[in-house]
Enzyme design. Structure first.
Site, short mmCIF file in Angstrom:
data_model
loop_
_atom_site.label_atom_id
_atom_site.label_comp_id
_atom_site.label_asym_id
_atom_site.label_seq_id
_atom_site.Cartn_x
_atom_site.Cartn_y
_atom_site.Cartn_z
N MET A 1 10.42 -26.62 -3.41
CA MET A 1 10.15 -25.27 -2.92
C MET A 1 11.24 -24.28 -3.32
SD MET A 1 9.55 -24.24 1.05
CE MET A 1 9.49 -22.54 1.61
N GLY B 1 14.86 -28.51 -5.18
CA GLY B 1 13.74 -29.16 -4.53
C GLY B 1 12.42 -28.58 -5.01
N ASP C 1 9.98 -32.54 9.67
CA ASP C 1 10.32 -33.07 8.34
C ASP C 1 11.64 -33.84 8.40
OD1 ASP C 1 9.92 -33.57 5.66
OD2 ASP C 1 10.86 -31.72 4.99
N THR D 1 15.69 -23.79 -4.84
CA THR D 1 16.93 -24.32 -5.40
C THR D 1 18.08 -23.83 -4.55
OG1 THR D 1 16.02 -24.32 -7.64
CG2 THR D 1 18.41 -24.44 -7.44
N ILE E 1 23.71 -26.49 -6.49
CA ILE E 1 23.98 -27.68 -5.67
C ILE E 1 22.83 -28.68 -5.76
CG2 ILE E 1 24.37 -28.50 -3.31
CD1 ILE E 1 25.63 -25.79 -2.67
N ALA E 2 21.60 -28.21 -5.57
CA ALA E 2 20.44 -29.10 -5.57
C ALA E 2 19.19 -28.30 -5.86
CB ALA E 2 20.32 -29.82 -4.21
N LYS F 1 19.84 -20.53 -0.57
CA LYS F 1 18.60 -21.22 -0.94
C LYS F 1 17.63 -20.18 -1.49
CE LYS F 1 15.35 -24.54 1.13
NZ LYS F 1 15.06 -25.27 2.39
#
Length: 640
Positions: free
Chosen positions: A29, A27, A141, A31, A24-25, A47
């Site tokens: 830190m 980052g 954040d 995936t 999906i995405a 994640k």
């Protein structure tokens, strides 16, 4: 052009349960992948922390912290976290899958949003954030990337990777955390965050949604940070004049440089937003005022014309030459009156029908939103109920109920954790509410911590609740190292143990100090320095230990821990007695007398003639002081 290598995670089965389908995405830190939970047969987002960060304790701690922070929240505007674990060297986090886009993607497509759209999104964001603040969690954040807009219209707040439990001032431990564009002045200058720091980030997000740009820009991050620390955020209307004053005031209130001048938490800002919402929506209904030209029949139907109404009759109709004429005959007037009456009658029917239609729509709308499927109903609180009772409560309230199980470190197995949406919130009448029933805590493998340092043991046992350690003396385990661990029952920790269960480490403080042979005062001082209590037995004679020195040190506890007692036996010195005079006595009698006095006897006279012998000499001599138990030597002669 070469193709990118396939992702090795696609198709992998994680922890024997989660089948990875697609990415999906990605980052900095971790995936995020789309996966199927084979046990519950549902799609989830999983994640997975990047492999190169697996040995970094800071990142692992943040990863676990995200799971624990989000799992403490059960709110319709917060992404649900279902599971967290470790598969080989891979740490993972399982969340609900929300197909849709982020607020960042929406802003990229539309640049800026209308006030109504901004209010709708911020209402959901602040609702989820208020639940976090109420639970004592600071997100730290907040940014458009972490606001998820699902395809079905739900808006949820995610990514609690930097979240911390809130105190009066929560220090970050690092110079800056979070995205620089949304950092509060106190985070920039002091590295300290609380709920008001989240409010500042919300204000920056509102500014960006209303204007299509961030209030501070710069080529270097430190340039932006400097502006946050030293400048006041401008009103959004300075960039977009269409922004209502109510939203201007909310943005300026949320972004004050002084945290004490901002809302104290998300709930306070949400309440103010909802107070202003009716005015915001009504102020954006387009209003127009125009002069109206009405024909005579319409003027009669509507009554006297207003100042802005001009009535145009037949006498005022201009001829092509520009001169008005008045040639209407009596017949024409009668025909016109008949036509006007018929027109008025038809128009009356239409108006009546329109009124009835509007009334019906209003009544239907009122029923739909007041008592029908569109009505919002408060979800009963079920956390103290059995699953059966909770199911009955939710059904009686008009909801469809779906039951799911979830591990929980605090709620016992078979008990209700909560509902999703959470009890006490509102949902549409007839909508589906998920009843969450506890499976109890996860049962985890217990790592062997014997011989480890305390810090290493704490890290290995991070998924359990560590109580204050117990100190214990040990001659085998070095001081500062772990001897073992105890469970909640005070017994040695078994090989498997419930998540978040109480664990007590037993830590070595080295051996009990040896004090045998030391002077009494020195021995007592040494033991008390080791935090041990001292008792004394009755003193004894000792031929080997000097007077007023320790003969023995006995432990009264096993195991020995600080505060335990050591019992000392002190020497009275040697046991000296006078040697009896046996010279001239029969050898047999002399032997018996000396042995009765506590001495040993030696002689060289043949055994067969002892009864016929008399003592002629003894050593030591009569009346000499000798140690009880020492040996007396006799010389005997044969009696004729």
């Amino acid at each position: 052009m070469t193709n990118a290598p396939p992702d090795p995670m696609i198709g992998r089965l994680i922890d024997g349960r989660y089948q990875v389908r697609s990415r999906i995405a990605r980052g900095g830190m971790a995936t995020v992948y789309l996966a199927t939970d084979l046990r519950l047969e549902r799609r989830v987002a999983i994640k997975i922390m990047h492999g190169h960060l697996a040995d970094d304790n800071t990142f692992k701690t943040r990863f676990v912290q995200e799971a624990r922070s989000a799992a403490r929240l059960a709110h319709p505007n917060v992404v649900n976290v279902f599971d967290q674990g470790q598969d080989a060297d891979m740490a993972y986090l399982v969340m609900e899958y929300l197909p849709g886009i982020t607020l960042r993607e929406l802003l990229k497509d539309y640049k800026k949003l209308t006030p109504e759209q901004t209010v709708d999104i911020m209402d959901a964001v602040l609702s989820g954030l208020a639940a976090a603040h109420k639970a004592g969690i600071v997100h730290r954040d907040l940014k458009p990337e972490n606001v998820l807009l699902a395809d079905d219209g739900r808006i949820k707040l995610g990514d609690f990777g930097l979240a911390r439990a809130a105190s009066a001032n929560t220090a970050t431990g690092q110079a800056l955390l979070g995205t620089i564009a949304y950092l509060s002045p106190e985070l920039v200058t002091r590295g300290v965050a609380d709920a008001r720091s989240d409010i500042y980030a919300v204000g920056i997000m509102m500014f960006e949604m209303l204007t299509g740009e961030q209030p501070y820009v710069g080529e270097a991050p430190m340039t932006i940070a400097y502006q946050h620390a030293n400048d006041e955020v401008p009103a959004p209307s300075s960039k977009n004049p269409a922004v209502p004053s109510e939203l201007d005031e909310l943005v300026l209130w949320a972004t004050r440089r002084d945290p004490d001048e901002r809302p104290r938490d998300a709930r306070e800002l949400l309440d103010r937003l909802r107070e202003a919402e009716p005015a915001l929506r009504s102020s954006h209904v387009p209003l127009t005022t125009q002069a109206t030209m009405v024909l005579p029949a319409a003027a009669e139907l509507l009554g006297t014309a207003t100042a802005e109404t001009r009535v145009l009759g037949a006498a005022t109709l201009a001829t092509p030459g520009g001169v008005a004429t008045a040639e209407a005959s009596d017949g024409d007037d009668a025909a016109e009156l008949s036509t006007s009456a018929a027109r008025r009658k038809r128009r009356g029917y239409w108006i009546l029908a329109l009124v009835l239609l509007v009334t019906g729509l209003a009544a239907g709308t009122g029923w739909y939103f007041g008592a029908g499927p569109g009505a919002y109903v408060t979800i009963p609180k079920t956390t103290t109920e059995t699953p059966e009772a909770a199911l009955a409560l939710l059904t009686d309230a008009g909801f469809q109920v779906k039951q799911e199980t979830r591990t929980d470190p605090e709620i016992p197995a078979g008990a209700v954790i909560d509902t999703d949406p959470t009890g006490g919130s509102s949902a549409r009448n007839g909508s589906t509410v998920t009843l969450l029933v506890s499976e109890g805590p996860r049962i985890l493998e217990v790592p062997d911590v014997a011989g480890q340092s305390v810090d290493a043991a704490n890290e290995l046992l991070a998924e359990f609740t560590l109580l204050d350690p117990i100190e214990q003396f040990s001659a085998e385990v070095p001081a500062g190292s772990v001897i073992g661990a105890l469970g909640a029952d005070g017994e040695a920790l078994p090989s498997t143990y419930p998540e978040r269960g109480d664990v007590t480490l037993i830590v070595s403080v080295g051996p009990v100090p040896p004090v045998e042979g030391l002077a009494v005062a020195d021995a007592e001082a040494k033991l008390k320095e080791a935090r041990l209590e001292v008792k004394y037995k009755a003193p004894v004679f000792s031929n080997d230990v000097a007077k007023d020195h320790v003969v023995t040190a006995d432990w009264l506890s096993d195991p020995m821990r600080p505060g335990s007692t050591v019992e000392l036996t002190v020497s009275k010195g040697q046991d000296l007695v006078a040697v009896p005079n046996v010279v001239g006595k029969p050898l047999q009698d002399a032997i018996e007398e000396l042995e009765a006095a506590g001495f040993k006897v030696t002689h060289s006279f043949p055994e067969a003639f002892i009864a016929f012998a008399t003592v002629s000499e003894q050593n030591p001599v009569a009346e000499a002081q000798a140690v009880r138990g020492s040996t007396i030597t006799l010389v005997a002669t044969l009696t004729v």
